[in-house]
Design an enzyme around this catalytic site. Structure first.
Site, PDB file in Angstrom:
ATOM      1  N   ASP A   1       0.833  -1.163  -0.076  1.00  0.00           N
ATOM      2  CA  ASP A   1       0.153   0.032   0.030  1.00  0.00           C
ATOM      3  C   ASP A   1       0.696   1.434   0.024  1.00  0.00           C
ATOM      4  O   ASP A   1       1.967   1.052   0.102  1.00  0.00           O
ATOM      5  CB  ASP A   1      -0.975  -0.011   1.295  1.00  0.00           C
ATOM      6  CG  ASP A   1      -1.582   1.388   1.552  1.00  0.00           C
ATOM      7  OD1 ASP A   1      -2.363   1.767   0.386  1.00  0.00           O
ATOM      8  OD2 ASP A   1      -1.574   1.886   2.689  1.00  0.00           O
TER       9      ASP A   1
ATOM     10  N   ASP B   1      -0.239   5.284   1.005  1.00  0.00           N
ATOM     11  CA  ASP B   1      -0.601   6.106   2.010  1.00  0.00           C
ATOM     12  C   ASP B   1      -0.741   5.385   3.425  1.00  0.00           C
ATOM     13  O   ASP B   1      -1.393   4.258   3.492  1.00  0.00           O
ATOM     14  CB  ASP B   1      -2.008   6.672   1.786  1.00  0.00           C
ATOM     15  CG  ASP B   1      -1.864   7.612   0.562  1.00  0.00           C
ATOM     16  OD1 ASP B   1      -0.876   8.250   0.250  1.00  0.00           O
ATOM     17  OD2 ASP B   1      -2.676   7.377  -0.363  1.00  0.00           O
TER      18      ASP B   1
END
Length: 277
Positions: free
Chosen positions: A62, A64
């Protein structure tokens, strides 16, 4: 006969506390047959060979909150997009304490969608001005590159944010899927797409992220290993998590991800002609 190998004890952190690492599911650890009986005059059998650890050839991150430090004020963004505190509270209640804003928007009319996406884009642009790399990200990526382990990225942010991340920090993730790729996480489609592009089975890939409902569920649905980055302990003990969102590993830093990979997997490089990261 197959004999299991005891997994190594977790190493201590500098402060003397144990890192939050969890053993992977036993069903995914292949076992190596015991060594055949000795043919010498001695009747003693040779010691069994250690169990073979699961191969790992790709890591998907991922962005953020995982590769970058969280900077977007998501509650403020949700309140503006949804129309105030009451609507935000209702959405949280409907989502079991979490809000999937992108899926909320998909059911709205065109004008409402346009207003919502403009508000989200404004919050995201403000966040890009403060974009910072997560501590340990460069070292972890350098480790993966040295081992020739592929690395990819899946984010619900826009492609422009991914491009800026690549440019600002000088590290590339291929493929790097933004929210322009549909369907979004937690649907397994983006992770399965990356596995297909890499020509790897999902059980040779691990998904690393900071969201149970998006990253971990995406990885579990795809059949990949999963690792939750929980810096603050907001999710509580691993044993308290429901099975449908329980990751294979929990860590409190990206440095601990490196330890997980070294201690629990055989890191097998992709040696085909198209294996460049």
């Amino acid at each position: 006969m197959f004999l299991p190998r005891l997994l190594p004890a977790h190493r201590l952190l500098a402060g003397g506390t144990l890192p939050l690492l969890l053993f992977p599911r036993r069903s995914r650890l292949a076992l190596r047959p015991a060594v055949a009986m000795s043919t010498s005059s001695s009747s003693a059998a040779a010691p069994p060979a250690p169990a073979r650890r699961a191969p790992l050839r790709g890591v998907v991150f991922d962005m953020d909150g995982t590769l970058t430090v969280p900077v977007i004020d998501f509650p403020a963004m949700y309140r503006e997009v949804l129309g105030g505190e009451a609507a935000y509270a209702a959405a949280r209640a409907a989502g079991g304490g979490a809000v999937d804003i992108l899926h909320c928007i998909e059911s709205w009319g065109p004008d409402e969608q346009r207003r919502a996406y403009e508000a989200i884009a404004r919050f995201e642009r403000d966040g890009l001005d403060r974009l910072q790399i997560m501590p340990g990200a460069s070292e972890l990526c350098g480790f993966l590159d040295a081992r020739q382990i592929r690395r990819g990225l899946i984010t619900r942010n826009v492609k422009g944010a991914v491009d800026l991340f690549h440019q600002r920090f000088g590290m590339m993730f291929v493929p790097a899927l933004s929210r322009e790729f549909r369907p979004y996480k937690p649907d397994p489609a983006p992770l399965l797409h990356i596995c297909s592009t890499w020509k790897l089975p999902p059980n040779e890939v691990i998904m690393v992220g900071d969201s149970l409902k998006d990253d971990i569920v995406c990885g579990k649905r795809a059949g990949a290993f999963t690792c939750l980055l929980d810096e603050t302990g907001r999710y509580g003990p691993h044993d308290s998590l429901p099975e449908d969102v329980k990751p294979d590993f929990m860590v409190s830093s990206l440095s601990e991800v490196l330890s997980v990979l070294e201690e629990h997997f055989d890191l097998d490089p992709v040696l085909s002609a198209d294996s460049r990261i």
